[in-house]
Design a protein around this motif. Structure first.
Motif: not given
Length: 156
Positions: A105-107, A131-135, A137-143, A153-155
């Motif tokens: 989820l993107s919060n 998973l990622e705090l303060d960094t 990027e906006e994305r749709e909900i993904i698995p 992979r570093g992406n």
């Protein structure tokens, strides 16, 4: 001052059945009273109150019938298998089918993993790691699996 959340409460029809369910999730009995039973989430740090109630079938709203248990990324990776072993069905959430969970989820600006299921009384439960705090990027909900592969992979 505030260090965390100590307690949360849910309505239940049958405390013995609810207790067995939560003990099955690994939450041990902390206290049994006349109308409430508490299970430890983390002993001495947080617990969950299970209250006898005739009003268990309240309309769902996350502000009154939802608990999110913090887990780490490794636990989330195996959460689908773990819930299956316990005989607990993952539920469709945010339009994402059980087969595509856990999800991310993107919060903004944070990203959280999540998988959703119900207790025997229909209370919504979630396993969630940051998973990622303060960094994030906006994305749709993904698995989660897709997010996990991309970050390895570093992406991410």
């Amino acid at each position: 001052m505030i260090k965390g959340l100590y307690e949360a409460h849910l309505p239940v029809k049958d405390r013995k059945k609810a207790l067995a369910f939560y003990e099955g999730l690994g939450l041990p009995l902390a206290f049994e009273g006349h109308r409430v039973t508490f299970v430890w989430i983390e002993k001495g740090k947080s617990w969950l109150g299970l209250w006898d109630s005739d009003e268990v079938n309240l309309p769902y709203h996350p502000s009154i019938r939802h608990i999110a248990f913090q887990v780490d990324k490794d636990d989330l990776r195996r959460s689908q298998e773990w819930l299956d072993e316990l005989g607990i069905e993952v539920k469709t959430t945010f339009g994402v089918s059980p087969e595509d969970q856990p999800l991310v989820l993107s919060n903004l600006p944070h990203g959280h993993g999540a998988i959703y299921f119900d207790d025997p009384d229909g209370n919504s439960l979630e396993l969630i790691p940051p998973l990622e705090l303060d960094t994030y990027e906006e994305r749709e909900i993904i698995p989660f699996e897709e997010w996990d592969r991309a970050t390895q992979r570093g992406n991410g």
